[in-house]
Each structure stands twice: as C-alpha cells, then as structure tokens.
Write a protein that holds these residues in place. Sequence first.
Motif, PDB file in Angstrom:
ATOM      1  N   TYR A   1       0.848  -1.215   0.000  1.00  0.00           N
ATOM      2  CA  TYR A   1       0.000   0.000   0.000  1.00  0.00           C
ATOM      3  C   TYR A   1       0.875   1.254   0.000  1.00  0.00           C
ATOM      4  N   GLU A   2       1.971   1.176  -0.737  1.00  0.00           N
ATOM      5  CA  GLU A   2       2.948   2.272  -0.771  1.00  0.00           C
ATOM      6  C   GLU A   2       2.274   3.620  -1.049  1.00  0.00           C
ATOM      7  N   GLY A   3       2.570   4.591  -0.218  1.00  0.00           N
ATOM      8  CA  GLY A   3       2.034   5.923  -0.464  1.00  0.00           C
ATOM      9  C   GLY A   3       0.562   6.066  -0.168  1.00  0.00           C
ATOM     10  N   ARG A   4      -0.021   5.037   0.448  1.00  0.00           N
ATOM     11  CA  ARG A   4      -1.472   5.095   0.733  1.00  0.00           C
ATOM     12  C   ARG A   4      -1.787   4.749   2.175  1.00  0.00           C
ATOM     13  N   ILE A   5      -0.747   4.726   3.048  1.00  0.00           N
ATOM     14  CA  ILE A   5      -0.959   4.480   4.478  1.00  0.00           C
ATOM     15  C   ILE A   5      -0.579   5.745   5.246  1.00  0.00           C
ATOM     16  N   LEU A   6      -1.523   6.235   6.042  1.00  0.00           N
ATOM     17  CA  LEU A   6      -1.295   7.439   6.840  1.00  0.00           C
ATOM     18  C   LEU A   6      -1.255   7.058   8.314  1.00  0.00           C
ATOM     19  N   ASN A   7      -0.528   7.859   9.096  1.00  0.00           N
ATOM     20  CA  ASN A   7      -0.486   7.657  10.538  1.00  0.00           C
ATOM     21  C   ASN A   7      -0.508   9.010  11.225  1.00  0.00           C
ATOM     22  N   ILE A   8      -1.082   9.032  12.438  1.00  0.00           N
ATOM     23  CA  ILE A   8      -1.019  10.261  13.239  1.00  0.00           C
ATOM     24  C   ILE A   8      -0.138   9.986  14.449  1.00  0.00           C
ATOM     25  N   HIS A   9       0.799  10.917  14.660  1.00  0.00           N
ATOM     26  CA  HIS A   9       1.757  10.749  15.761  1.00  0.00           C
ATOM     27  C   HIS A   9       1.666  11.985  16.656  1.00  0.00           C
ATOM     28  N   PRO A  10       1.640  11.784  17.977  1.00  0.00           N
ATOM     29  CA  PRO A  10       1.443  12.917  18.897  1.00  0.00           C
ATOM     30  C   PRO A  10       2.713  13.710  19.227  1.00  0.00           C
ATOM     31  N   SER A  11       3.424  14.140  18.170  1.00  0.00           N
ATOM     32  CA  SER A  11       4.523  15.092  18.363  1.00  0.00           C
ATOM     33  C   SER A  11       4.745  15.813  17.040  1.00  0.00           C
ATOM     34  N   LEU A  12       5.550  16.863  17.082  1.00  0.00           N
ATOM     35  CA  LEU A  12       5.908  17.583  15.857  1.00  0.00           C
ATOM     36  C   LEU A  12       7.138  16.886  15.279  1.00  0.00           C
ATOM     37  N   LEU A  13       6.904  15.818  14.514  1.00  0.00           N
ATOM     38  CA  LEU A  13       8.030  15.102  13.898  1.00  0.00           C
ATOM     39  C   LEU A  13       8.813  16.101  13.041  1.00  0.00           C
ATOM     40  N   PRO A  14      10.108  15.932  12.905  1.00  0.00           N
ATOM     41  CA  PRO A  14      10.889  14.764  13.362  1.00  0.00           C
ATOM     42  C   PRO A  14      11.279  14.751  14.835  1.00  0.00           C
ATOM     43  N   LEU A  15      10.750  15.696  15.620  1.00  0.00           N
ATOM     44  CA  LEU A  15      11.030  15.630  17.048  1.00  0.00           C
ATOM     45  C   LEU A  15      10.198  14.515  17.685  1.00  0.00           C
ATOM     46  N   PHE A  16      10.830  13.784  18.607  1.00  0.00           N
ATOM     47  CA  PHE A  16      10.140  12.821  19.466  1.00  0.00           C
ATOM     48  C   PHE A  16       9.392  11.701  18.740  1.00  0.00           C
ATOM     49  N   PRO A  17      10.058  10.999  17.821  1.00  0.00           N
ATOM     50  CA  PRO A  17       9.439   9.775  17.309  1.00  0.00           C
ATOM     51  C   PRO A  17       9.343   8.764  18.448  1.00  0.00           C
ATOM     52  N   GLY A  18       8.491   7.757  18.296  1.00  0.00           N
ATOM     53  CA  GLY A  18       8.375   6.727  19.341  1.00  0.00           C
ATOM     54  C   GLY A  18       7.353   7.100  20.408  1.00  0.00           C
ATOM     55  N   LEU A  19       7.608   6.566  21.614  1.00  0.00           N
ATOM     56  CA  LEU A  19       6.597   6.652  22.678  1.00  0.00           C
ATOM     57  C   LEU A  19       6.862   7.802  23.652  1.00  0.00           C
ATOM     58  N   HIS A  20       5.921   8.015  24.587  1.00  0.00           N
ATOM     59  CA  HIS A  20       6.063   9.007  25.670  1.00  0.00           C
ATOM     60  C   HIS A  20       6.437  10.384  25.121  1.00  0.00           C
ATOM     61  N   THR A  21       5.816  10.778  24.032  1.00  0.00           N
ATOM     62  CA  THR A  21       6.220  12.011  23.362  1.00  0.00           C
ATOM     63  C   THR A  21       5.977  13.248  24.222  1.00  0.00           C
ATOM     64  N   HIS A  22       4.895  13.257  25.003  1.00  0.00           N
ATOM     65  CA  HIS A  22       4.556  14.473  25.760  1.00  0.00           C
ATOM     66  C   HIS A  22       5.525  14.685  26.919  1.00  0.00           C
ATOM     67  N   GLN A  23       5.849  13.604  27.637  1.00  0.00           N
ATOM     68  CA  GLN A  23       6.817  13.734  28.739  1.00  0.00           C
ATOM     69  C   GLN A  23       8.165  14.180  28.197  1.00  0.00           C
ATOM     70  N   ARG A  24       8.547  13.633  27.038  1.00  0.00           N
ATOM     71  CA  ARG A  24       9.851  13.996  26.445  1.00  0.00           C
ATOM     72  C   ARG A  24       9.868  15.468  26.021  1.00  0.00           C
ATOM     73  N   ALA A  25       8.721  15.953  25.512  1.00  0.00           N
ATOM     74  CA  ALA A  25       8.649  17.378  25.127  1.00  0.00           C
ATOM     75  C   ALA A  25       8.780  18.257  26.373  1.00  0.00           C
ATOM     76  N   LEU A  26       8.106  17.856  27.452  1.00  0.00           N
ATOM     77  CA  LEU A  26       8.195  18.620  28.710  1.00  0.00           C
ATOM     78  C   LEU A  26       9.630  18.583  29.239  1.00  0.00           C
ATOM     79  N   ASP A  27      10.226  17.398  29.223  1.00  0.00           N
ATOM     80  CA  ASP A  27      11.602  17.250  29.738  1.00  0.00           C
ATOM     81  C   ASP A  27      12.591  18.095  28.937  1.00  0.00           C
ATOM     82  N   ALA A  28      12.268  18.282  27.650  1.00  0.00           N
ATOM     83  CA  ALA A  28      13.165  19.063  26.786  1.00  0.00           C
ATOM     84  C   ALA A  28      12.907  20.565  26.912  1.00  0.00           C
ATOM     85  N   GLY A  29      11.882  20.934  27.712  1.00  0.00           N
ATOM     86  CA  GLY A  29      11.574  22.350  27.888  1.00  0.00           C
ATOM     87  C   GLY A  29      10.917  22.985  26.674  1.00  0.00           C
ATOM     88  N   MET A  30      10.259  22.197  25.852  1.00  0.00           N
ATOM     89  CA  MET A  30       9.579  22.735  24.659  1.00  0.00           C
ATOM     90  C   MET A  30       8.517  23.755  25.076  1.00  0.00           C
TER      91      MET A  30
END
Length: 202
Positions: A100-129
């Motif tokens: 399904y190349e080019g036809r799969i979408l995903n929503i990620h709870p961070s402003l990529l490319p910052l904070f890929p992966g899990l626990h994005t909100h705690q990492r943003a807070l820890d980084a002082g964003m």
Amino acid sequence: QRVVVFISGGGSNMMSLLNATTDPSYPAEIVAVFSDKADAGGLAKAADRGIATFAFLRKDYDSKEAHEAAILAELERQAPDIICLAGYMRLLSGAFIGRYEGRILNIHPSLLPLFPGLHTHQRALDAGMRIAGCTVHYVTEGMDEGPIIAQAAVPVLPGDTADSLAARVLTVEHSTYPLALKLVAEGRVKMEDGRAVIEDPV
Ligand code: GRF
C-alpha cells in the motif's frame, strides 16, 4: 475513496475521521475498522455506527507474517484506497507497507521529526519545549519517519503534565487528521520520491 482505519485503543481519532465522513462532500468513506485488540474501545464505537469491524489478535497467529497475511487477506476484500492508522500500536512490516505504498497514513502525537516513538509528551516537557503538537505522515518502513502531510501545534503551558499536554494535543489531532485525509483523498497531496508533495496548495 475507500478508507480502512486501524486502531488499538479508544479510537478517538477514528471517531473524528468518522464524523468528518458524515459530510456528503467529504471525499472519503470509512468502510471498515481493523484492530489488533479484541477489546479496543473504538471497535464498539464503530460498530454502533454500522461500520464493519475486524479484530486480528497477534496471539491467534504463530508469526508476525501469518498475522499480517490474515489482515492483508481481509484488506483485499475491503479494497481500500487509503489506510489510516489511528492509535495503532503495532509496526507494519516493509512487505505490508509495500503493498500500500504511499497510501498508508499515521497520526503521531509530536511535531516530527522531534520525538518519534513513545512518551512524546513527557519527552517534550523534559526538553523544555514551548510548543508541542501532532503530525500526520505517510507510513514508511521506519517508525514515525515518513513524509509529513499535515501538522498542528499547541502551546506548552506552565504546570503542564504529560496528561494535560496529551489532552491539548489530542484536540488538534482530531481536526488535523480529517484535514490530512481530505488532502490525500482529493489527490491534492501525493508521496513522490520520498516526499509529500502538495499538488494544489489549499
Ligand atoms: C493519540 O495520541 C494518537 O496520536 C496516538 O494514539 C493516541 C490515542 O489515539 N497515535 P486514539 O484516541 O485511540 O485515536
């Protein structure tokens, strides 16, 4: 455009997509909701709205390949033009994505490319964003690294916890995903040699 949504949990993003498709002028319809969890809250919500639901439990299959084969077989029947991952907590193999190349979408709870992966909100807070947000992107083999389609930012406020920030980000997820899906369904954004190209600026 036929859309299949993949969830693992409550499905609030799936519901925001579903709500968007009730507008007859919206260029996509959700034809089925798939989950890897039988108890995903979103399955009941989708079924209540008359949407076909399917659960594919990893433990029912003796390998990741067999699990994906079962999912792909049902996808053949549903014949989606677009797949939307919405709180789906399982990585898809390169073989699956290639189908399904080019036809799969995903929503990620961070402003990529910052904070890929899990626990994005705690990492943003820890980084002082001072801002946080969400990203809708094309799914590629690497996790959370595909071409970006749409983003939305929210302020990080004094006293924020991961939970309060998550709640604020979730509200903009619910408006950003329907917009991103609309752009893709209308063919106004396409994945071209690894980038999301806006064909007709909004
Ligand atoms: C959301 O933060 C979403 O960004 C992430 O999973 C969380 C829950 O999503 N992918 P939902 O409520 O199940 O749609």
